[in-house]
Design an enzyme around this catalytic site. Structure first.
Site, short mmCIF file in Angstrom:
data_model
loop_
_atom_site.label_atom_id
_atom_site.label_comp_id
_atom_site.label_asym_id
_atom_site.label_seq_id
_atom_site.Cartn_x
_atom_site.Cartn_y
_atom_site.Cartn_z
N LYS A 84 0.85 -1.20 0.00
CA LYS A 84 0.00 0.00 0.00
C LYS A 84 0.88 1.24 0.00
O LYS A 84 1.91 1.28 0.69
CB LYS A 84 -0.89 -0.04 1.25
CG LYS A 84 -1.93 1.05 1.35
CD LYS A 84 -2.81 0.81 2.57
CE LYS A 84 -3.90 1.84 2.73
NZ LYS A 84 -4.79 1.56 3.88
N SER A 162 -9.57 1.39 2.87
CA SER A 162 -8.73 2.26 2.06
C SER A 162 -7.61 1.51 1.34
O SER A 162 -6.94 2.10 0.49
CB SER A 162 -8.11 3.36 2.94
OG SER A 162 -7.21 2.80 3.90
N SER A 186 -9.97 -1.00 6.98
CA SER A 186 -9.31 -0.84 5.69
C SER A 186 -8.56 -2.06 5.17
O SER A 186 -8.11 -2.06 4.03
CB SER A 186 -8.33 0.35 5.76
OG SER A 186 -9.05 1.56 5.82
#
Lengths: 477, 72
Positions: A84, A162, A186
């Site tokens: 990420k 996310s 997330s």
């Protein structure tokens, strides 16, 4: 590997490791094939923030040399992965998914990147995310520097936030595994929406040094993979004490399947209403089948309900207090206006108005939440609930529904607020694909007491030995 | 603290973001609603205040400390 068979891209870490050692292909060939696929297909899902092909190929050559000399470093050696884009990778942009930070470059890798690199895993790309991990209460899927995260199972749907790129990239076979992060949902949400297996570790088990801070007391970093066992292998490599993370628990994680308790020794708390009433109607048959599947493993099921706290309000207030402080200078600057989501801009600005007493009250109530969970785990070993109560929403659908009518809610709350509740208490959670509804993945999640990852993974692995939902591929992939 | 019954639009949106919403929303007709920055900020502040009001309803003994500790 000019024509790499597609099954390679959907192999587990263990399978890829075995094939590498059997010299079915070299690490360089494998890495090049994954890089090609990530660069070609990643943009299709808006999942790719940055390809790291050059450094990945260099590292792959090194791994081939090691394997040739018989130097083995464990199951992750030679496995291509993605991270990420809130994790720092030195000398490359780390954008946090946000335009105002597009040019940001750090001079040191994040702790988890260092750890994985030391095991011989190959970082092939940074993966997209919701800008600033959505801490400002975003509404639009397009709240990202790379555009809306699209779901490989249906590109008109969200991949979930996310960790949107991490979810999509694993689901579409663009990386061997990925790292995501969770403040409140997330990892679990994109894992559930994309049909992959995601693990949210206990707070403090994995160092956040080098990761964007959104909430010091809520942030966690965890693996997003193809199986529960893959999550164990990655967690084993990234967990551990770190004096540079003040939240570090000073503990490591050793995957020890031999110490997993038998299902007959486990009591699992659940709420029937979570499987019968709260989920979207089309999800209920699959979720009820999963519940029956867990029960058939021999566990004892016990009906429970979460203690009644305002979990969502608590998480929102704590994030507001901490993110408001972390991003205060940015929020007060004009750069905040460059964010993609106007609602998020407003949410960030409103954080600066939060009275300290409100934040502290939330943190004191959080102490009560932790005590309540300690009491809950006296009678239960773990908790079971649908990972999400809805399938991946349409991309063009704002999170506040844009004027959608209200609906009548069941009287019992069940465990439906277990995502914010579990995050408040710092509990580990494992999301397991368990079916489909309208051709979209659905999932259950297991939640345990702190540092209970080995047991969660053990039961997850057993469940996955009886099902094949985690092996299913999106139609286009 | 949570009264079962009707769930309003804004609450539903917050719950969806927090991972607690239950039902899929109906098909969206259009795009993300455009609103003025002032209206967005007003709504965000109201949301924060609503959260604080909900939290204030939890009985809280004076002896309870926050869920973090300063380490010397």
């Amino acid at each position: 590997m000019a024509d790499t068979p597609s099954d390679v891209f959907f192999s587990t870490i263990g399978e890829l490791s075995t094939r590498l050692r059997a010299k079915e292909f070299s690490c360089l060939e494998l890495t090049r094939a994954f890089c090609d696929r990530l660069e070609r297909t990643g943009p299709r899902y808006n999942a790719l923030a940055l390809s790291l092909r050059e450094q990945a190929l260099r590292q792959a050559r090194d791994v081939d040399g090691e394997l040739k000399r018989g130097r083995t470093r464990g199951p992750l050696q030679g496995i291509p992965f993605g991270a990420k884009d809130l994790l720092a990778v030195k000398k490359h942009p780390t954008t946090w998914g946000a335009r105002p930070f597009a040019g940001q470059v750090f001079d040191r890798d994040a702790h988890v990147i260092e750890k994985l690199t030391a095991t011989g895993a190959i970082l092939i790309g940074k993966l997209s995310m919701i800008e600033l991990a959505g801490g400002g209460d975003y509404r639009s899927a397009a709240a990202s520097l790379t555009g809306p995260g699209l779901n490989p199972w249906d590109r008109t749907r969200r991949s979930g936030g996310s960790s949107s790129g991490s979810g999509a990239a694993v689901a579409a076979g663009l990386v061997g595994f990925a790292l995501g992060s969770e403040t409140s949902g997330s990892i679990l949400t994109p894992s559930a929406f994309c049909g992959i297996t995601g693990l949210r570790p206990t707070y403090g088990l994995v160092s956040r040094r080098g990761a964007m801070a959104l909430s010091w007391t809520l942030d966690k970093i965890g693996p997003m993979c193809r199986s529960a066992e893959d999550c164990a292998l990655v967690l084993q490599s990234i967990a551990g004490a770190d004096p540079e993370d003040p939240g570090s628990a000073g503990r490591s994680f050793n995957y020890a399947p031999q110490f997993v308790r038998k299902p007959s020794e486990l009591t699992i708390g659940y709420a029937p209403v979570d499987f019968e009433a709260w989920p979207a109607a089309e999800m209920r048959p699959g979720l009820q089948a999963a519940l029956a599947g867990i029960k058939s493993l021999g566990v004892r099921l016990k009906e429970i309900e979460l203690p009644p706290f305002p979990y969502g309000a608590l998480v929102g207030t704590i994030i507001a207090g901490e993110a408001g402080s972390i991003f205060e200078d940015f929020i007060r600057s004009e750069r905040v206006e460059q964010l993609a989501d106007k609602t998020q801009i407003a949410g960030l600005k409103a954080m600066l108005d939060l009275p300290a007493t409100d934040y502290l009250r939330a943190m004191r109530v959080r102490t009560l939440v932790q005590q309540a969970f300690r009491d809950l785990f006296v009678d239960c070993d773990m908790l079971l609930t649908p990972a999400r109560m809805e399938v991946a929403p349409k991309v063009n659908e704002p999170l506040d529904g844009g004027g959608t009518p209200v609906f009548a809610a069941p009287r019992s709350q069940g465990l439906r607020e277990l995502i914010p509740a579990g995050n408040l208490a710092g509990l580990p959670a494992l999301s397991l694909p368990c079916g489909s509804a309208n051709q979209l993945p659905i999932a259950i999640s297991l939640v345990g007491r702190p540092f209970y990852e080995n047991q969660l993974i053990g039961l997850g692995k057993l469940f996955q030995s009886q099902t094949d939902w985690h092996k299913r591929r999106p139609p286009e992939a | 603290m949570h009264t079962p019954g009707k769930i309003g639009r804004r609450t539903f949106g917050k719950e969806l973001a927090a991972g607690t919403a239950a039902l899929v929303l109906s098909e969206a007709d259009g795009q993300v609603p455009q609103s003025s920055a002032d209206a967005d900020l007003r709504a965000a502040r109201q949301s924060r205040e609503q959260d604080s009001r909900e939290i204030a309803q939890v009985p809280l003994p004076r002896s309870i400390e926050p869920a973090f500790r300063f380490k010397a």
